[in-house]
Design a protein around this motif. Structure first.
Motif, PDB file in Angstrom:
ATOM      1  N   SER A   1       0.832  -1.204   0.000  1.00 34.09           N
ATOM      2  CA  SER A   1       0.000   0.000   0.000  1.00 34.09           C
ATOM      3  C   SER A   1       0.869   1.258   0.000  1.00 34.09           C
ATOM      4  O   SER A   1       1.907   1.318   0.654  1.00 34.09           O
ATOM      5  N   LEU A   2       0.409   2.261  -0.745  1.00 27.14           N
ATOM      6  CA  LEU A   2       1.042   3.579  -0.818  1.00 27.14           C
ATOM      7  C   LEU A   2      -0.038   4.613  -0.532  1.00 27.14           C
ATOM      8  O   LEU A   2      -1.095   4.597  -1.176  1.00 27.14           O
ATOM      9  N   GLY A   3       0.241   5.521   0.429  1.00 23.66           N
ATOM     10  CA  GLY A   3      -0.793   6.472   0.804  1.00 23.66           C
ATOM     11  C   GLY A   3      -0.255   7.856   1.070  1.00 23.66           C
ATOM     12  O   GLY A   3       0.946   8.046   1.341  1.00 23.66           O
TER      13      GLY A   3
ATOM     14  N   GLN B   1      -5.653   9.416   5.928  1.00 21.11           N
ATOM     15  CA  GLN B   1      -4.932   9.233   4.679  1.00 21.11           C
ATOM     16  C   GLN B   1      -5.709   8.346   3.716  1.00 21.11           C
ATOM     17  O   GLN B   1      -6.510   7.507   4.119  1.00 21.11           O
TER      18      GLN B   1
ATOM     19  N   GLY C   1      -5.115   5.941   0.087  1.00 22.64           N
ATOM     20  CA  GLY C   1      -4.017   5.243  -0.553  1.00 22.64           C
ATOM     21  C   GLY C   1      -4.494   4.235  -1.566  1.00 22.64           C
ATOM     22  O   GLY C   1      -5.689   3.915  -1.681  1.00 22.64           O
TER      23      GLY C   1
END
Length: 211
Positions: A44-46, A200, A202
């Motif tokens: 995961s990228l957030g 956030q 993501g």
């Protein structure tokens, strides 16, 4: 006897109707569909924000890896967050008008980065429609784990407890989108506690899942 025969004749149509209704409506049948999307290895990228502190706002970026044991239980093995901090107008006013020292305790509690690990529980999975045009599959999950937070102080490594809630919307078997709202309760020493909430959004990439 006449009265008994008349009573039986009156009951016969009611019994016939009841039997006919039972044949027409044999019972209620309910079915639960299986999940369309399953998770296994998740990267995961957030991006998000630290919104709560009156003296600064943090713009954060997060990367994490999660292993899913089942449809409802997962372990977010590791997550790392970096915060780019922007001073608020309140802090600038205090420093300008009241000569507040930039090394004051409240100013030194700015988060630089955080690392941690969490357990995830997903009790709710479902689907809904958007404007009767698209079917959206989603799940709701809870987070609980531990965090190490680096603040601006020279001795600023602090342990904390992370609790949160999230929503995932599936785009495909390999891509989904997450909204995470969490709070890190950081033990800053000397009986002092700092709350560091995060918000956030993501993108999560799923690998190795089977139908």
């Amino acid at each position: 006897m006449r009265f008994l025969l008349l009573s039986l004749l009156c009951l016969v149509p009611g019994l016939a109707r009841a039997q006919a209704e039972e044949l027409e409506n044999p019972g209620t049948v309910s079915a639960v569909q299986d999940r369309l999307y399953r998770m296994h290895h998740e990267l995961s990228l957030g991006v998000g924000v630290l919104p709560a502190d009156a003296f600064y706002k943090g713009l954060i970026g997060t990367v994490g890896y999660t292993y899913h044991f089942s449809d409802s239980v997962a372990w977010q093995v590791g997550r790392g967050t970096y915060s780019y901090n922007v001073q608020t107008s309140l802090r600038r006013q205090l420093e300008r008008d009241f000569d507040a020292a930039p090394t004051a305790t409240a100013f030194e509690d700015q988060v630089q980065w955080m690392v941690g690990s969490d357990l995830m529980w997903s009790p709710l999975y479902g689907k809904t429609s958007f404007l009767n045009a698209n079917v959206i599959h989603f799940e709701v999950f809870l987070l609980a784990g531990g965090t190490v937070v680096k603040v601006d102080r020279s001795d600023g490594f602090r342990p904390g407890i992370n609790l949160g809630l999230g929503v995932r919307m599936f785009s495909s078997q390999n891509v989904s989108f997450r909204l995470d709202v969490t709070n890190n309760t950081v033990f800053a020493g000397a009986s002092r506690i700092i709350n560091v909430p995060t918000v956030q959004i993501g993108t999560a990439f799923n690998f190795g899942a089977t139908e």
